[in-house]
Design a protein around this motif. Structure first.
Motif, PDB file in Angstrom:
ATOM      1  N   HIS A 117       1.207   8.593   1.631  1.00 13.60           N
ATOM      2  CA  HIS A 117       1.401   9.630   2.646  1.00 13.60           C
ATOM      3  C   HIS A 117       0.262   9.615   3.673  1.00 13.60           C
ATOM      4  O   HIS A 117       0.494   9.833   4.860  1.00 13.60           O
ATOM      5  CB  HIS A 117       1.473  11.015   1.998  1.00 13.60           C
ATOM      6  N   PHE A 153       0.957   6.998   6.270  1.00 13.70           N
ATOM      7  CA  PHE A 153       2.008   7.493   7.158  1.00 13.70           C
ATOM      8  C   PHE A 153       1.467   8.551   8.121  1.00 13.70           C
ATOM      9  O   PHE A 153       1.682   8.480   9.337  1.00 13.70           O
ATOM     10  CB  PHE A 153       3.144   8.068   6.304  1.00 13.70           C
ATOM     11  N   CYS A 179      -1.063   7.344  10.972  1.00 12.42           N
ATOM     12  CA  CYS A 179      -0.415   6.646  12.090  1.00 12.42           C
ATOM     13  C   CYS A 179       0.394   7.602  12.958  1.00 12.42           C
ATOM     14  O   CYS A 179       0.319   7.554  14.194  1.00 12.42           O
ATOM     15  CB  CYS A 179       0.487   5.535  11.547  1.00 12.42           C
ATOM     16  N   VAL A 180       1.161   8.474  12.324  1.00  9.64           N
ATOM     17  CA  VAL A 180       2.015   9.398  13.073  1.00  9.64           C
ATOM     18  C   VAL A 180       1.178  10.396  13.863  1.00  9.64           C
ATOM     19  O   VAL A 180       1.492  10.706  15.015  1.00  9.64           O
ATOM     20  CB  VAL A 180       2.968  10.131  12.107  1.00  9.64           C
ATOM     21  N   LEU A 222       8.002   0.652   5.060  1.00 11.70           N
ATOM     22  CA  LEU A 222       7.244   1.786   5.595  1.00 11.70           C
ATOM     23  C   LEU A 222       6.435   1.368   6.808  1.00 11.70           C
ATOM     24  O   LEU A 222       6.385   2.091   7.816  1.00 11.70           O
ATOM     25  CB  LEU A 222       6.321   2.346   4.516  1.00 11.70           C
ATOM     26  N   VAL A 280       6.909   3.015  10.404  1.00 10.83           N
ATOM     27  CA  VAL A 280       5.767   3.686  11.024  1.00 10.83           C
ATOM     28  C   VAL A 280       5.475   3.094  12.400  1.00 10.83           C
ATOM     29  O   VAL A 280       5.139   3.818  13.342  1.00 10.83           O
ATOM     30  CB  VAL A 280       4.530   3.589  10.109  1.00 10.83           C
ATOM     31  N   SER A 283       5.411   5.014  15.843  1.00 13.35           N
ATOM     32  CA  SER A 283       4.178   4.979  16.642  1.00 13.35           C
ATOM     33  C   SER A 283       4.466   4.614  18.091  1.00 13.35           C
ATOM     34  O   SER A 283       3.917   5.226  19.018  1.00 13.35           O
ATOM     35  CB  SER A 283       3.188   3.980  16.033  1.00 13.35           C
ATOM     36  N   SER A 296       3.891  15.926   9.631  1.00 14.10           N
ATOM     37  CA  SER A 296       3.235  15.183   8.551  1.00 14.10           C
ATOM     38  C   SER A 296       2.877  16.100   7.383  1.00 14.10           C
ATOM     39  O   SER A 296       2.916  15.675   6.222  1.00 14.10           O
ATOM     40  CB  SER A 296       1.979  14.481   9.078  1.00 14.10           C
ATOM     41  N   SER A 342       8.017  14.942  -0.111  1.00  8.07           N
ATOM     42  CA  SER A 342       8.117  13.500  -0.380  1.00  8.07           C
ATOM     43  C   SER A 342       7.709  13.127  -1.800  1.00  8.07           C
ATOM     44  O   SER A 342       7.427  11.970  -2.083  1.00  8.07           O
ATOM     45  CB  SER A 342       7.260  12.715   0.632  1.00  8.07           C
ATOM     46  N   LEU A 381      10.109   8.048   2.910  1.00  8.29           N
ATOM     47  CA  LEU A 381       8.720   8.119   2.439  1.00  8.29           C
ATOM     48  C   LEU A 381       8.676   8.412   0.957  1.00  8.29           C
ATOM     49  O   LEU A 381       7.870   7.818   0.222  1.00  8.29           O
ATOM     50  CB  LEU A 381       7.956   9.187   3.224  1.00  8.29           C
ATOM     51  N   GLY A 408      13.943   0.138   8.387  1.00  3.39           N
ATOM     52  CA  GLY A 408      12.623  -0.007   8.994  1.00  3.39           C
ATOM     53  C   GLY A 408      12.641  -0.945  10.186  1.00  3.39           C
ATOM     54  O   GLY A 408      12.015  -0.666  11.217  1.00  3.39           O
TER      55      GLY A 408
END
Length: 273
Positions: free
Chosen positions: A89, A92, A95-96, A164, A168, A172, A193, A200, A222, A251
């Protein structure tokens, strides 16, 4: 006006073409986080180690939490399972949450016509992967010390997290572009997030949920990746290849859509900034 290719092949070709530049920027990004500190990059090792100790004390010691997979489950077992979820997580979320400001924080590159703006999200991902890899190293070292062995399935980790990574990247590119035009996007991603942290399966096994809720959690990509990482890292089981294949296709599609959106909208970055 210059046009930019939205081809899925260009999505990877651009990264390969500017790989040296991407590596240099990623290195600067990873090291820059600890610039000025006495211990420097050593913090990237001690931070996850400290967090693992805290998880063990708080969740297993104070709250007496158990995963419920084994009657002989120890406090350390719960902490390891929890830590896997937190690492995935964390990759993830980093990046987000960073994506909406990636272009805003690199305005000087926008004015350069020849600069490949599409590799900036790659550099952010690489820095996040570096810190996630250090956390995984801590996890495996602790597991090796406690169990005197590691399951051979740990070698499948790059394969399991590939869907993933692609997803991601797509998010992004999309968020980096939206962040230029709509500055409120950064506030939304922070909330998003945090919500993903609790839906998740980071703090609980999906099997522990009532059947009516399990379906909704299992369609969360996720959550599926976190479960598969636990399977290969802790339990030594092979991931479900059909599920992995579906995630991979999803993905790839998300990555291409995000890249195409970024390439279509980047022409207006200079005008807005």
């Amino acid at each position: 006006m210059q046009t930019f290719s939205t081809s899925p092949i260009e999505m990877l070709a651009s990264l390969w073409r500017y790989r040296q530049l991407a590596m240099q920027m990623s290195k600067r990004d990873a090291i820059g986080r600890y610039r000025g500190s006495i211990m420097g990059l050593a913090w990237s090792f001690f931070n996850p180690l400290l967090m693992l100790v805290i998880y063990t004390i708080v969740f297993s010691g104070i709250f007496k939490s158990r995963w419920g997979v084994d009657t002989n489950e120890s406090r350390a077992d719960f902490a390891l399972l929890l830590f896997v979820g937190m690492i995935v997580h964390g990759l993830f979320a980093e990046c987000v949450n960073r994506a909406p400001t990636l272009i805003l924080h690199n305005v000087n590159y926008v004015k350069k016509v020849v600069f490949p703006l599409d590799i900036i999200p790659w550099t952010a991902l690489a820095a996040a992967l570096f810190h996630a890899a250090i956390s995984m190293l801590v996890l495996l070292l602790v597991q090796l010390i406690l169990r005197q062995a590691l399951p051979w399935t740990v070698v499948l980790l790059p394969v399991v997290v590939l869907p993933l990574i692609l997803g991601v990247m797509g998010m992004s590119w999309l968020l980096a572009s939206l962040g230029v035009y709509v500055r409120d996007v950064g506030q939304v991603t922070g909330v998003f997030s945090t919500v993903m942290l609790f839906i998740s399966g980071v703090f609980f096994p999906i099997s522990a949920l009532p059947p009516a809720y399990q379906f909704w959690v299992r369609i969360n990509p996720l959550a599926v990746v976190i479960e598969q990482c636990r399977e290969i890292l802790i339990f030594g089981r092979l991931p479900n290849m059909l599920t992995w294949s579906i995630l991979l296709v999803a993905g790839l599609l998300l990555a291409w859509l995000g890249f195409a959106w970024f390439q279509k909208t980047r022409k207006g970055f200079a005008d807005v900034l």
